[in-house]
Design a protein around this motif. Structure first.
Motif, PDB file in Angstrom:
ATOM      1  N   VAL A 179      26.303   1.777  22.255  1.00 26.95           N
ATOM      2  CA  VAL A 179      25.708   0.600  21.754  1.00 26.95           C
ATOM      3  C   VAL A 179      24.852   0.811  20.919  1.00 26.95           C
ATOM      4  N   LEU A 180      23.885   1.941  21.300  1.00 26.49           N
ATOM      5  CA  LEU A 180      22.825   2.517  20.193  1.00 26.49           C
ATOM      6  C   LEU A 180      23.501   2.903  18.780  1.00 26.49           C
ATOM      7  N   LEU A 181      24.586   3.835  18.846  1.00 32.38           N
ATOM      8  CA  LEU A 181      25.231   4.046  17.904  1.00 32.38           C
ATOM      9  C   LEU A 181      25.891   2.916  16.842  1.00 32.38           C
ATOM     10  N   ASN A 182      26.185   1.853  17.672  1.00 35.21           N
ATOM     11  CA  ASN A 182      26.741   0.770  17.015  1.00 35.21           C
ATOM     12  C   ASN A 182      25.765   0.114  16.076  1.00 35.21           C
ATOM     13  N   SER A 183      24.514   0.418  16.497  1.00 32.40           N
ATOM     14  CA  SER A 183      23.174  -0.121  15.567  1.00 32.40           C
ATOM     15  C   SER A 183      23.028   0.384  14.073  1.00 32.40           C
ATOM     16  N   LEU A 184      23.555   1.760  14.140  1.00 34.08           N
ATOM     17  CA  LEU A 184      23.177   2.367  12.741  1.00 34.08           C
ATOM     18  C   LEU A 184      24.534   2.524  12.186  1.00 34.08           C
ATOM     19  N   GLN A 185      25.645   3.021  12.853  1.00 34.44           N
ATOM     20  CA  GLN A 185      26.967   3.496  12.115  1.00 34.44           C
ATOM     21  C   GLN A 185      27.461   2.381  11.437  1.00 34.44           C
ATOM     22  N   PRO A 186      27.717   1.161  11.889  1.00 36.97           N
ATOM     23  CA  PRO A 186      28.166   0.052  11.032  1.00 36.97           C
ATOM     24  C   PRO A 186      27.413  -0.172   9.778  1.00 36.97           C
ATOM     25  N   VAL A 187      26.144  -0.119   9.872  1.00 40.02           N
ATOM     26  CA  VAL A 187      25.235  -0.246   8.687  1.00 40.02           C
ATOM     27  C   VAL A 187      25.708   0.783   7.757  1.00 40.02           C
ATOM     28  N   LEU A 188      25.631   2.183   8.103  1.00 38.47           N
ATOM     29  CA  LEU A 188      26.152   2.991   7.087  1.00 38.47           C
ATOM     30  C   LEU A 188      27.521   2.873   6.501  1.00 38.47           C
ATOM     31  N   ILE A 248      31.446  10.193  16.723  1.00 35.31           N
ATOM     32  CA  ILE A 248      30.790   9.151  16.163  1.00 35.31           C
ATOM     33  C   ILE A 248      29.311   9.609  15.692  1.00 35.31           C
ATOM     34  N   VAL A 249      28.536  10.555  16.728  1.00 38.06           N
ATOM     35  CA  VAL A 249      27.315  11.198  16.267  1.00 38.06           C
ATOM     36  C   VAL A 249      27.571  11.818  15.081  1.00 38.06           C
ATOM     37  N   LEU A 250      28.434  12.776  14.867  1.00 36.24           N
ATOM     38  CA  LEU A 250      28.687  13.454  13.755  1.00 36.24           C
ATOM     39  C   LEU A 250      28.814  12.971  12.621  1.00 36.24           C
ATOM     40  N   GLN A 251      29.590  11.905  12.441  1.00 38.44           N
ATOM     41  CA  GLN A 251      29.978  10.891  11.511  1.00 38.44           C
ATOM     42  C   GLN A 251      28.658  10.204  10.708  1.00 38.44           C
ATOM     43  N   THR A 252      27.650   9.759  11.983  1.00 36.43           N
ATOM     44  CA  THR A 252      26.664   8.914  11.527  1.00 36.43           C
ATOM     45  C   THR A 252      25.451   9.971  10.891  1.00 36.43           C
ATOM     46  N   ILE A 253      25.444  11.222  11.476  1.00 37.06           N
ATOM     47  CA  ILE A 253      24.465  12.247  10.817  1.00 37.06           C
ATOM     48  C   ILE A 253      25.053  12.511   9.312  1.00 37.06           C
ATOM     49  N   ILE A 254      26.620  12.693   9.220  1.00 29.47           N
ATOM     50  CA  ILE A 254      26.777  12.946   7.771  1.00 29.47           C
ATOM     51  C   ILE A 254      26.364  11.717   6.798  1.00 29.47           C
ATOM     52  N   LEU A 255      26.859  10.584   7.412  1.00 32.47           N
ATOM     53  CA  LEU A 255      26.544   9.486   6.649  1.00 32.47           C
ATOM     54  C   LEU A 255      25.291   9.168   6.235  1.00 32.47           C
ATOM     55  N   THR A 256      24.343   9.522   7.214  1.00 33.94           N
ATOM     56  CA  THR A 256      22.822   9.379   6.732  1.00 33.94           C
ATOM     57  C   THR A 256      22.452  10.330   5.958  1.00 33.94           C
ATOM     58  N   ILE A 257      23.007  11.532   5.911  1.00 33.02           N
ATOM     59  CA  ILE A 257      22.486  12.564   4.916  1.00 33.02           C
ATOM     60  C   ILE A 257      23.041  12.166   3.488  1.00 33.02           C
ATOM     61  N   ILE A 258      24.193  11.748   3.469  1.00 30.35           N
ATOM     62  CA  ILE A 258      24.886  11.311   2.215  1.00 30.35           C
ATOM     63  C   ILE A 258      24.056  10.206   1.804  1.00 30.35           C
ATOM     64  N   THR A 259      23.591   8.867   2.413  1.00 30.46           N
ATOM     65  CA  THR A 259      22.821   7.857   2.127  1.00 30.46           C
ATOM     66  C   THR A 259      21.417   8.333   1.540  1.00 30.46           C
ATOM     67  N   SER A 260      20.848   9.332   2.354  1.00 27.79           N
ATOM     68  CA  SER A 260      19.486   9.749   1.970  1.00 27.79           C
ATOM     69  C   SER A 260      19.342  10.643   0.808  1.00 27.79           C
ATOM     70  N   CYS A 261      20.446  11.266   0.267  1.00 22.26           N
ATOM     71  CA  CYS A 261      20.429  12.081  -0.823  1.00 22.26           C
ATOM     72  C   CYS A 261      21.030  11.471  -2.004  1.00 22.26           C
ATOM     73  N   THR A 262      21.502  10.262  -1.839  1.00 21.39           N
ATOM     74  CA  THR A 262      22.370   9.573  -3.016  1.00 21.39           C
ATOM     75  C   THR A 262      21.330   9.346  -4.037  1.00 21.39           C
ATOM     76  N   ASN A 263      21.735   9.488  -5.536  1.00 24.25           N
ATOM     77  CA  ASN A 263      21.125   9.217  -6.795  1.00 24.25           C
ATOM     78  C   ASN A 263      21.626   7.614  -6.989  1.00 24.25           C
ATOM     79  N   TRP A 264      20.481   7.063  -6.562  1.00 22.80           N
ATOM     80  CA  TRP A 264      21.112   5.238  -6.483  1.00 22.80           C
ATOM     81  C   TRP A 264      20.963   4.901  -8.076  1.00 22.80           C
TER      82      TRP A 264
END
Length: 453
Positions: A356-365, A416-432
């Motif tokens: 449930v907690l992962l559901n809060s961030l993973q779909p957002v990413l 799911i945890v690994l995917q969330t971590i990777i997407l968080t890193i990608i989103t954080s490092c993106t040149n918008w």
């Protein structure tokens, strides 16, 4: 506060719409459950396996429109939205034709995966009656992305709410009052899905399109190959996510004391399904916000929207996690009278709380990825995290090391945890700034020539 208001104006109606549409199938199962056990099994298997497969594919294919319509709307090219929607209709209609054999040959397919002959044959008969729903999906998902991109989510919520009320009344009349059984279930469910489509189309064609709909056009058949590539990437990305936790239920059937394991995990997945509808609303909200701002050439606004929606969704996720843990000895009574199943659900509750907690961030990413057009990249990430890491880990923990259903679910949660971590890193490092430029290039490639004509 300004950004949060924009978010809730999108996410709130989207959550309501998702819950209403999710409830169409769930309520049909509830009414059919009053008929007999075989009818309930037939509707449940068709709804979760056959229609669930089609739903995932069609939702994924339609999500390409979320990127293109959102960025075109942000760029002020409103007339392109109708063209994009028609292109998506063409692609999803052809996809529906490819999915028809799964409905037609569902009995032997289900028997191949170990389903009993009685349930497989009943499910196959019901699946044939549900073919109209498949083609309703083909129209519905592009329409929804078309409306979402313009932030017209309230009309979707109104239509979904009215249809849900009609569906309840019609299901009671046909299934219970008139005694039509499975036939009544098929009629009410097909009618309700087509009513959703027709209600939304009436709004677009008759009442209000604000220039986004200019009529049917042969331009819909231009650049289909590029459109198909993005649609396929979207389908792969979302289907890999949509089907991932469904595998847990399938694997539970191969464990010792399988009936208790399957019942326990089914209760947990039911709770997780309702919670995911909230997450899906935020997924829609952030994909619209990101695509609109990138299309308008406002990278800082897109980045800020991601921060606000992430903080909001995680806060709600923490509350839901606390509710699951706080009521883990009580909520199983809502679903079952069997003490062994209740005990199993209570034992699985910590894993449910983490999910449930992962559901809060993973779909957002994932919504950020759709808004920015990263579907192909995320599809590769999902394959690696879910099916190369998470699934083997679940199999090893569950079967090799004897942790049972907790091991299966725990290992797959690791993916799911690994995917969330990777997407968080990608989103954080993106040149918008670069992403805003890419949005402009994408529009010129797939829409600019049409707009100039």
């Amino acid at each position: 506060m300004v950004e949060s208001k924009k978010l809730w104006m999108l996410a709130g109606p989207a959550i309501f719409t998702s819950i209403c549409q999710y409830s169409l199938g769930a309520l049909t199962q509830t009414f059919v459950g009053q008929v007999n056990a075989l009818a309930l099994a037939a509707v449940s298997v068709e709804n979760s396996v056959i229609a669930g497969l089609a739903f995932g594919v069609m939702l994924g294919m339609g999500s390409a429109l979320e990127t293109l319509c959102g960025q075109a709307y942000g760029a002020g090219q409103i007339t392109m939205l109708g063209i994009y929607m028609q292109r998506s209709w063409v692609i999803l209609f052809v996809t529906s034709l490819f999915l028809v054999p799964i409905y037609v040959f569902s009995p032997p397919i289900l028997k191949l995966f170990g389903q009993t002959d009685e349930i497989a044959d009943a499910t196959g008969k019901f699946a044939l009656w549900m073919l109209p729903q498949l083609f309703a999906y083909a129209l519905n998902f592009p329409i929804q992305k078309f409306l979402q991109a313009q932030r017209k989510v309230l009309v979707m919520a109104y239509v979904a709410g009215v249809v849900l009320v009609i569906h309840v009344l019609l299901s009671w009349l046909l299934i219970l009052k008139l005694g039509w059984g499975l036939v009544g279930a098929a009629v009410s469910l097909n009618f309700s899905w087509w009513l959703v489509v027709l209600g939304q189309l009436a709004y677009i064609f008759i009442w209000k399109s604000d220039g986004a709909w200019t009529g049917f056009s042969f331009q819909a058949f231009k650049d289909l190959f590029s459109f198909v590539k993005l649609s396929l990437a979207s389908a792969v990305m979302l289907c890999l996510e949509f089907w991932y936790l469904m595998i847990v239920t399938v694997l539970a059937g191969h464990l010792n004391n399988a009936l208790i394991a399957v019942d326990g995990i089914s209760v947990c997945m039911n709770i997780n399904g309702w919670d995911f509808m909230i997450a899906l609303g935020f997924n829609i909200g952030i994909s619209v916000r990101v695509s609109n701002e990138l299309g308008a050439g406002k990278p800082r606004a897109a980045k800020f929207a991601i921060l606000v929606v992430s903080a909001t969704s995680i806060s709600i996720g923490l509350v839901c996690m606390a509710l699951v843990l706080g009521t883990r000895d009580y909520f199983p009574y809502i679903f079952t009278n069997t003490a062994e199943v209740r005990k199993e659900v209570t034992k699985l509750s910590p894993l449910l709380a983490i999910t449930v907690l992962l559901n809060s961030l993973q779909p957002v990413l994932s919504g950020v990825a759709i808004g920015a057009g990263w579907q192909a990249l995320v599809a590769y990430i999902n394959i690696g995290c879910y099916y190369i890491v998470g699934l083997p880990a679940g199999l090893l923990l569950g079967f090799k090391f004897g942790f049972g259903i907790e091991g299966v679910w725990g290992g797959m949660t690791g993916g799911i945890v690994l995917q969330t971590i990777i997407l968080t890193i990608i989103t954080s490092c993106t040149n918008w700034k670069k992403e805003a430029s890419e949005a402009g290039n994408r529009f010129r490639k797939w829409g600019g020539s049409v707009a100039e004509d």
